[in-house]
Enzyme design. Structure first.
Site, PDB file in Angstrom:
ATOM      1  N   LEU A  41      39.941  14.957  80.787  1.00  0.00           N
ATOM      2  CA  LEU A  41      39.618  15.591  79.047  1.00  0.00           C
ATOM      3  C   LEU A  41      38.382  15.072  78.402  1.00  0.00           C
ATOM      4  O   LEU A  41      38.018  13.157  78.816  1.00  0.00           O
ATOM      5  CB  LEU A  41      40.139  16.067  78.111  1.00  0.00           C
ATOM      6  CG  LEU A  41      39.733  16.137  76.482  1.00  0.00           C
ATOM      7  CD1 LEU A  41      41.037  16.819  76.008  1.00  0.00           C
ATOM      8  CD2 LEU A  41      38.894  15.485  76.172  1.00  0.00           C
ATOM      9  N   SER A  49      29.037  22.980  57.908  1.00  0.00           N
ATOM     10  CA  SER A  49      28.666  21.539  57.728  1.00  0.00           C
ATOM     11  C   SER A  49      27.764  21.661  58.471  1.00  0.00           C
ATOM     12  O   SER A  49      27.809  20.384  59.190  1.00  0.00           O
ATOM     13  CB  SER A  49      29.840  20.956  57.144  1.00  0.00           C
ATOM     14  OG  SER A  49      30.313  21.075  56.421  1.00  0.00           O
ATOM     15  N   HIS A  89      40.704   7.683  56.865  1.00  0.00           N
ATOM     16  CA  HIS A  89      40.116   7.239  58.025  1.00  0.00           C
ATOM     17  C   HIS A  89      41.257   7.023  59.292  1.00  0.00           C
ATOM     18  O   HIS A  89      40.734   7.107  60.192  1.00  0.00           O
ATOM     19  CB  HIS A  89      38.439   6.554  57.582  1.00  0.00           C
ATOM     20  CG  HIS A  89      37.964   7.271  56.974  1.00  0.00           C
ATOM     21  ND1 HIS A  89      37.594   9.126  56.259  1.00  0.00           N
ATOM     22  CD2 HIS A  89      37.320   6.801  55.469  1.00  0.00           C
ATOM     23  CE1 HIS A  89      36.770   9.158  55.574  1.00  0.00           C
ATOM     24  NE2 HIS A  89      37.081   8.405  54.780  1.00  0.00           N
ATOM     25  N   ASP A 100      38.419  17.012  58.917  1.00  0.00           N
ATOM     26  CA  ASP A 100      37.571  16.913  57.267  1.00  0.00           C
ATOM     27  C   ASP A 100      39.165  16.361  56.859  1.00  0.00           C
ATOM     28  O   ASP A 100      40.527  16.887  57.084  1.00  0.00           O
ATOM     29  CB  ASP A 100      37.328  18.391  56.877  1.00  0.00           C
ATOM     30  CG  ASP A 100      36.750  17.812  55.079  1.00  0.00           C
ATOM     31  OD1 ASP A 100      36.942  17.425  54.953  1.00  0.00           O
ATOM     32  OD2 ASP A 100      36.678  18.802  54.976  1.00  0.00           O
ATOM     33  N   GLU A 129      35.692  31.255  68.661  1.00  0.00           N
ATOM     34  CA  GLU A 129      36.856  31.457  67.796  1.00  0.00           C
ATOM     35  C   GLU A 129      36.911  30.865  66.453  1.00  0.00           C
ATOM     36  O   GLU A 129      37.094  29.290  66.894  1.00  0.00           O
ATOM     37  CB  GLU A 129      38.330  31.957  68.526  1.00  0.00           C
ATOM     38  CG  GLU A 129      38.297  33.406  69.697  1.00  0.00           C
ATOM     39  CD  GLU A 129      38.120  34.326  68.143  1.00  0.00           C
ATOM     40  OE1 GLU A 129      38.209  34.729  67.839  1.00  0.00           O
ATOM     41  OE2 GLU A 129      37.575  35.310  69.004  1.00  0.00           O
ATOM     42  N   ARG A 133      40.962   5.574  50.283  1.00  0.00           N
ATOM     43  CA  ARG A 133      40.179   6.248  51.115  1.00  0.00           C
ATOM     44  C   ARG A 133      40.388   5.690  52.588  1.00  0.00           C
ATOM     45  O   ARG A 133      40.410   6.348  53.627  1.00  0.00           O
ATOM     46  CB  ARG A 133      38.280   6.683  50.952  1.00  0.00           C
ATOM     47  CG  ARG A 133      38.284   7.745  49.674  1.00  0.00           C
ATOM     48  CD  ARG A 133      37.325   8.406  49.071  1.00  0.00           C
ATOM     49  NE  ARG A 133      36.180   8.902  50.267  1.00  0.00           N
ATOM     50  CZ  ARG A 133      36.910  10.146  50.336  1.00  0.00           C
ATOM     51  NH1 ARG A 133      37.106  10.967  49.629  1.00  0.00           N
ATOM     52  NH2 ARG A 133      36.500  10.563  51.426  1.00  0.00           N
ATOM     53  N   ARG A 173      38.364  23.514  62.153  1.00  0.00           N
ATOM     54  CA  ARG A 173      38.787  22.966  60.783  1.00  0.00           C
ATOM     55  C   ARG A 173      39.211  23.298  59.817  1.00  0.00           C
ATOM     56  O   ARG A 173      40.359  23.722  59.034  1.00  0.00           O
ATOM     57  CB  ARG A 173      37.225  24.003  59.547  1.00  0.00           C
ATOM     58  CG  ARG A 173      36.694  22.685  58.782  1.00  0.00           C
ATOM     59  CD  ARG A 173      35.335  22.966  58.178  1.00  0.00           C
ATOM     60  NE  ARG A 173      34.962  22.206  56.882  1.00  0.00           N
ATOM     61  CZ  ARG A 173      34.059  21.626  56.032  1.00  0.00           C
ATOM     62  NH1 ARG A 173      32.649  21.818  56.646  1.00  0.00           N
ATOM     63  NH2 ARG A 173      33.754  20.775  55.460  1.00  0.00           N
ATOM     64  N   TRP A 177      43.990  13.275  52.147  1.00  0.00           N
ATOM     65  CA  TRP A 177      45.134  12.641  52.352  1.00  0.00           C
ATOM     66  C   TRP A 177      45.596  10.763  51.865  1.00  0.00           C
ATOM     67  O   TRP A 177      46.797  11.205  51.271  1.00  0.00           O
ATOM     68  CB  TRP A 177      44.908  12.697  53.801  1.00  0.00           C
ATOM     69  CG  TRP A 177      46.527  12.103  54.618  1.00  0.00           C
ATOM     70  CD1 TRP A 177      47.404  12.773  55.368  1.00  0.00           C
ATOM     71  CD2 TRP A 177      47.097  10.792  54.974  1.00  0.00           C
ATOM     72  NE1 TRP A 177      48.650  12.308  55.822  1.00  0.00           N
ATOM     73  CE2 TRP A 177      47.843  10.511  55.860  1.00  0.00           C
ATOM     74  CE3 TRP A 177      45.919  10.157  54.323  1.00  0.00           C
ATOM     75  CZ2 TRP A 177      48.665   9.944  56.030  1.00  0.00           C
ATOM     76  CZ3 TRP A 177      46.923   8.413  54.887  1.00  0.00           C
ATOM     77  CH2 TRP A 177      48.005   8.938  55.396  1.00  0.00           C
TER      78      TRP A 177
HETATM   79  C1  FPP Z   1      35.930  13.311  56.931  1.00  0.00           C
HETATM   80  O1  FPP Z   1      37.072  13.665  55.698  1.00  0.00           O
HETATM   81  C2  FPP Z   1      36.672  12.141  57.646  1.00  0.00           C
HETATM   82  C3  FPP Z   1      35.155  11.618  58.320  1.00  0.00           C
HETATM   83  C4  FPP Z   1      33.896  11.773  56.862  1.00  0.00           C
HETATM   84  C5  FPP Z   1      34.813  10.863  58.969  1.00  0.00           C
HETATM   85  C6  FPP Z   1      36.234  11.358  60.579  1.00  0.00           C
HETATM   86  C7  FPP Z   1      36.184  10.013  61.172  1.00  0.00           C
HETATM   87  C8  FPP Z   1      37.028  10.141  62.241  1.00  0.00           C
HETATM   88  C9  FPP Z   1      38.575  10.773  61.659  1.00  0.00           C
HETATM   89  C10 FPP Z   1      37.455   8.800  62.845  1.00  0.00           C
HETATM   90  C11 FPP Z   1      36.697   9.396  64.056  1.00  0.00           C
HETATM   91  C12 FPP Z   1      36.826   8.348  65.176  1.00  0.00           C
HETATM   92  C13 FPP Z   1      35.468   7.410  65.670  1.00  0.00           C
HETATM   93  C14 FPP Z   1      35.811   6.983  66.793  1.00  0.00           C
HETATM   94  C15 FPP Z   1      34.469   6.847  65.045  1.00  0.00           C
HETATM   95  P1  FPP Z   1      36.776  13.098  54.129  1.00  0.00           P
HETATM   96  O2  FPP Z   1      36.020  11.949  53.791  1.00  0.00           O
HETATM   97  O3  FPP Z   1      35.291  14.300  54.240  1.00  0.00           O
HETATM   98  O4  FPP Z   1      37.500  14.043  53.128  1.00  0.00           O
HETATM   99  P2  FPP Z   1      37.817  14.493  51.755  1.00  0.00           P
HETATM  100  O5  FPP Z   1      37.062  15.623  52.293  1.00  0.00           O
HETATM  101  O6  FPP Z   1      39.227  14.981  51.747  1.00  0.00           O
HETATM  102  O7  FPP Z   1      37.523  13.450  51.359  1.00  0.00           O
END
Ligand code: FPP
Length: 243
Positions: free
Chosen positions: A132, A197, A38, A21, A208, A34, A189, A26
């Site tokens: 892993l 969620s 990602h 999250d 834990e 945004r 988280r 960030w």
């Molecule tokens: C939450 O941040 C993050 C997501 C919804 C996407 C997470 C995905 C990745 C890190 C990449 C995954 C890689 C693959 C291989 C699919 P948010 O957008 O909810 O952040 P915010 O709460 O600060 O707005």
């Protein structure tokens, strides 16, 4: 002795799950769009996967896209749905070198053909790897997963292949996406929210929990060590009494 060495000497959680999250926040803090959050989140996922592998963690489940994330703006969804391809292209060599197996959990009926092909290809290519196992949860929702498991058990009963008395916890588990994975030991988280969620609700029964304010793209190896140290300090009783 460094923190990394110290934690290796104790019990390493076999299965870590992370709710990734804070990508958006960030990026916002850095005046970036945004999607850059990602992008950086995906880069970080590769780094943390290799770090967890080196520590001796066997399974890492990550929440990359939830069944509710379809409510986001279309351009953001389009970007997120392109990440599996970017991830495959940019990280396949490192994952091969570290012998990382990749599996996916979640609904398959709402993904593009490209992503379904990619999932099948990556799972097939990496299935015999011994390092892993990275479990990428895409279009994943725990309530849906459990509902589908109940439906398929009901169908087996209706078809005469299963007796109601034979439905137990193990039988239920064998109908979840995560049937080949052990339960989660440590759930992390990032980004300050204290909620699950709809992530791996069944699988975290005895886990834990570790919550940190750090946004996912900024979550570094040292934050992972801290989370594992937190885990190592807990005494897990699984419902029993102190030994
Ligand atoms: C939450 O941040 C993050 C997501 C919804 C996407 C997470 C995905 C990745 C890190 C990449 C995954 C890689 C693959 C291989 C699919 P948010 O957008 O909810 O952040 P915010 O709460 O600060 O707005």
């Amino acid at each position: 002795m460094g923190l990394k060495k110290k934690i290796r000497l104790k019990t390493i959680p076999q299965h870590i799950a992370i709710i990734l999250d804070g990508n958006g926040r960030w990026a916002k803090r850095r005046n970036l769009p945004r999607h850059m959050g990602h992008k950086q989140g995906a880069v970080n996922l590769q780094k943390i996967t290799l770090e967890a592998h080196q520590l001796g963690v066997n399974y890492l489940s990550v929440y990359a896209f939830s069944t509710e994330n379809w409510k986001r703006p279309k351009d953001e969804i389009d970007y997120l749905m392109k990440l599996p391809k970017v991830f495959e292209e940019e990280y396949k060599d490192a994952f091969k070198e570290y012998d990382i197996r990749v599996v996916f959990s979640g609904r398959r009926d709402r993904l593009s053909k490209e992503n379904i092909d990619l999932i099948n290809r990556v799972e097939e290519k990496t299935k015999d790897r011994q390092g892993l196992t990275l479990n990428v949860c895409i279009d994943y929702g725990s309530q849906y997963e459990i509902t589908e498991a109940a439906k398929s058990l009901a169908k087996e009963v209706k078809d005469g292949a299963l007796k109601i008395e034979d439905i137990d916890i193990l039988k239920m588990q064998s109908h979840l996406y995560t049937k080949d994975l052990p339960d989660v030991d440590l759930l992390i988280r990032t980004s300050g929210e204290i909620r699950l969620s709809n992530f791996l609700l069944w699988q975290v029964a005895y886990a834990e929990f570790y919550f940190t304010k750090v946004h996912w793209p900024a979550f570094k190896a040292r934050h992972l060590y801290k989370a594992i140290k937190h885990f190592q300090k807990r005494e897990r009783k699984f419902g029993g009494l102190k030994g």
